[in-house]
Design an enzyme around this catalytic site. Structure first.
Site, PDB file in Angstrom:
ATOM      1  N   HIS A  81      -8.918  14.170  10.889  1.00 55.46           N
ATOM      2  CA  HIS A  81      -7.365  14.395  10.743  1.00 55.46           C
ATOM      3  C   HIS A  81      -6.720  14.159  12.178  1.00 55.46           C
ATOM      4  O   HIS A  81      -7.421  14.015  13.231  1.00 55.46           O
ATOM      5  CB  HIS A  81      -7.403  15.931  10.361  1.00 55.46           C
ATOM      6  CG  HIS A  81      -8.219  16.365   9.482  1.00 55.46           C
ATOM      7  ND1 HIS A  81      -7.495  16.688   8.247  1.00 55.46           N
ATOM      8  CD2 HIS A  81      -9.589  16.756   9.152  1.00 55.46           C
ATOM      9  CE1 HIS A  81      -8.844  17.141   7.324  1.00 55.46           C
ATOM     10  NE2 HIS A  81      -9.848  17.137   7.891  1.00 55.46           N
ATOM     11  N   TYR A  82      -5.500  14.121  11.920  1.00 58.86           N
ATOM     12  CA  TYR A  82      -4.632  14.235  13.195  1.00 58.86           C
ATOM     13  C   TYR A  82      -3.668  15.512  13.086  1.00 58.86           C
ATOM     14  O   TYR A  82      -3.473  15.940  11.849  1.00 58.86           O
ATOM     15  CB  TYR A  82      -3.868  13.214  13.687  1.00 58.86           C
ATOM     16  CG  TYR A  82      -2.632  12.696  12.825  1.00 58.86           C
ATOM     17  CD1 TYR A  82      -1.757  13.450  12.039  1.00 58.86           C
ATOM     18  CD2 TYR A  82      -2.596  11.209  12.597  1.00 58.86           C
ATOM     19  CE1 TYR A  82      -0.809  13.095  11.055  1.00 58.86           C
ATOM     20  CE2 TYR A  82      -1.516  10.685  11.670  1.00 58.86           C
ATOM     21  CZ  TYR A  82      -0.855  11.527  11.001  1.00 58.86           C
ATOM     22  OH  TYR A  82       0.184  11.218  10.053  1.00 58.86           O
ATOM     23  N   THR A  83      -3.328  16.098  14.093  1.00 59.16           N
ATOM     24  CA  THR A  83      -2.843  17.455  14.162  1.00 59.16           C
ATOM     25  C   THR A  83      -1.369  17.851  13.634  1.00 59.16           C
ATOM     26  O   THR A  83      -0.912  18.676  13.336  1.00 59.16           O
ATOM     27  CB  THR A  83      -3.197  18.306  15.432  1.00 59.16           C
ATOM     28  OG1 THR A  83      -2.435  17.388  16.266  1.00 59.16           O
ATOM     29  CG2 THR A  83      -4.426  18.410  15.888  1.00 59.16           C
ATOM     30  N   ASP A  93      -3.175  11.319   7.280  1.00 62.43           N
ATOM     31  CA  ASP A  93      -3.593  11.330   8.679  1.00 62.43           C
ATOM     32  C   ASP A  93      -5.307  10.897   8.180  1.00 62.43           C
ATOM     33  O   ASP A  93      -5.717  10.900   7.131  1.00 62.43           O
ATOM     34  CB  ASP A  93      -3.887  12.738   9.349  1.00 62.43           C
ATOM     35  CG  ASP A  93      -4.374  13.840   8.208  1.00 62.43           C
ATOM     36  OD1 ASP A  93      -4.082  13.865   7.121  1.00 62.43           O
ATOM     37  OD2 ASP A  93      -5.257  14.443   8.753  1.00 62.43           O
ATOM     38  N   GLU A 129     -10.227  17.753  14.024  1.00 62.08           N
ATOM     39  CA  GLU A 129      -8.946  17.359  14.171  1.00 62.08           C
ATOM     40  C   GLU A 129      -8.651  16.503  15.393  1.00 62.08           C
ATOM     41  O   GLU A 129      -9.311  16.848  16.459  1.00 62.08           O
ATOM     42  CB  GLU A 129      -8.239  18.457  14.273  1.00 62.08           C
ATOM     43  CG  GLU A 129      -7.978  19.331  13.060  1.00 62.08           C
ATOM     44  CD  GLU A 129      -6.651  18.940  12.029  1.00 62.08           C
ATOM     45  OE1 GLU A 129      -6.038  18.066  12.555  1.00 62.08           O
ATOM     46  OE2 GLU A 129      -6.669  19.269  11.077  1.00 62.08           O
ATOM     47  N   HIS A 173      -8.795  11.945   6.139  1.00 67.77           N
ATOM     48  CA  HIS A 173      -8.046  12.941   5.292  1.00 67.77           C
ATOM     49  C   HIS A 173      -7.304  12.029   4.097  1.00 67.77           C
ATOM     50  O   HIS A 173      -7.429  12.314   2.981  1.00 67.77           O
ATOM     51  CB  HIS A 173      -6.997  13.797   5.983  1.00 67.77           C
ATOM     52  CG  HIS A 173      -7.020  15.042   5.298  1.00 67.77           C
ATOM     53  ND1 HIS A 173      -6.199  16.043   5.748  1.00 67.77           N
ATOM     54  CD2 HIS A 173      -7.338  15.614   4.111  1.00 67.77           C
ATOM     55  CE1 HIS A 173      -5.815  17.182   4.851  1.00 67.77           C
ATOM     56  NE2 HIS A 173      -6.691  16.773   3.972  1.00 67.77           N
TER      57      HIS A 173
HETATM   58 ZN   LIG Z   1      -5.607  16.361   7.630  1.00 70.83          ZN
END
Ligand SMILES: [Zn+2]
Length: 251
Positions: A51-53, A164, A116, A154
């Site tokens: 993921h990215y935040t 993401d 993340e 994701h």
């Molecule tokens: Zn995500």
């Protein structure tokens, strides 16, 4: 208390204390008898979801990922400087993927480690961050035998909902280290009857909505391509990616 019980008091207290400390067993209320077997081990994650935040700094991301009312978490957060913070025990189910699907599994959270990456979604990922991610993935693979195709974004597992880790994520570099799949041209010619949806299903995408699966595939494998160019090569690419090692050898 009868006089005879008095010498037993410390023992009774000890028994009460020990039973209060004993770990609670999870099981059915219908169980008639608990006969523990020694033949078991911890449940093993089989996937990693990246993921990215969407945040500009680690502190903001940490506040979100640990706030009880946000009901969102991940097992690890990797900062732009390569710092790795663990937030959830690997044996526990972190809440990172939400409604999701991959290779027939509709409960990705139960099967995966969530990572993340601190990134606002519009910036390149620094080398230090990717180096730390690769080291973490290497460690997870050594302990859980995670297959290349089981390292996903994701956006791959939450079609139409999530984008993401985004078009700037270096999937090709990860694949060179055995995480996630990739294929460079020239692509071999697919067999007769092979179409894009077949290829996407082989990779693991939910093809209930073929266009949503196609968009997620383009985002990951052809993010910088002109849509017409991407459309012209998508089937050959999906076929080629599907030929690379992806799924685990055993269930
Ligand atoms: Zn995500």
């Amino acid at each position: 208390m009868p006089l005879l019980m008095k010498p037993l008091l410390p023992l009774l207290l000890l028994v009460a204390l020990l039973s209060a400390c004993a770990p609670t067993r999870q099981g059915s209320a219908l169980t008639d008898e608990w006969i523990p077997s020694p033949n078991h081990g911890p449940r093993r994650p089989t996937m990693v979801v990246l993921h990215y935040t969407t945040n500009n700094d680690t502190e903001t991301a940490l506040r979100t990922l640990t706030h009880p009312e946000r009901e969102v978490s991940a097992h690890y957060l990797v900062g732009r400087d390569g710092r790795i913070v663990q937030l959830v025990d690997e044996a526990r189910r972190a809440w990172h993927a939400g409604a999701s699907y991959w290779q027939g599994n509709q409960d990705v959270n139960s099967a995966s480690i969530g990572i993340e990456l601190d990134n606002n979604g519009h910036e390149p990922f620094p080398d230090r961050q990717i180096d730390a991610l690769l080291a973490l993935l290497d460690d997870l693979r050594a302990r859980y035998a995670i297959a290349p195709g089981q390292v996903v974004g994701h956006s791959d597992v939450a079609l139409g909902r999530k984008v993401d880790p985004g078009p700037l994520f270096p999937w090709r570099r990860l694949a060179a280290e055995g995480f996630g799949q990739w294929c460079d041209p020239p692509y071999p010619t697919p067999p007769p009857g092979f179409d894009l949806t077949t290829g996407l299903a082989l990779l693991g995408y939910d093809t209930t909505d073929p266009e949503a699966a196609r968009r997620a595939f383009h985002l990951r494998y052809l993010p910088q391509h002109d849509p017409l160019v991407a459309a012209a090569i998508e089937t050959e690419l999906a076929h080629c990616v599907a030929l690379t090692p992806g799924r685990p050898d055993r269930p």
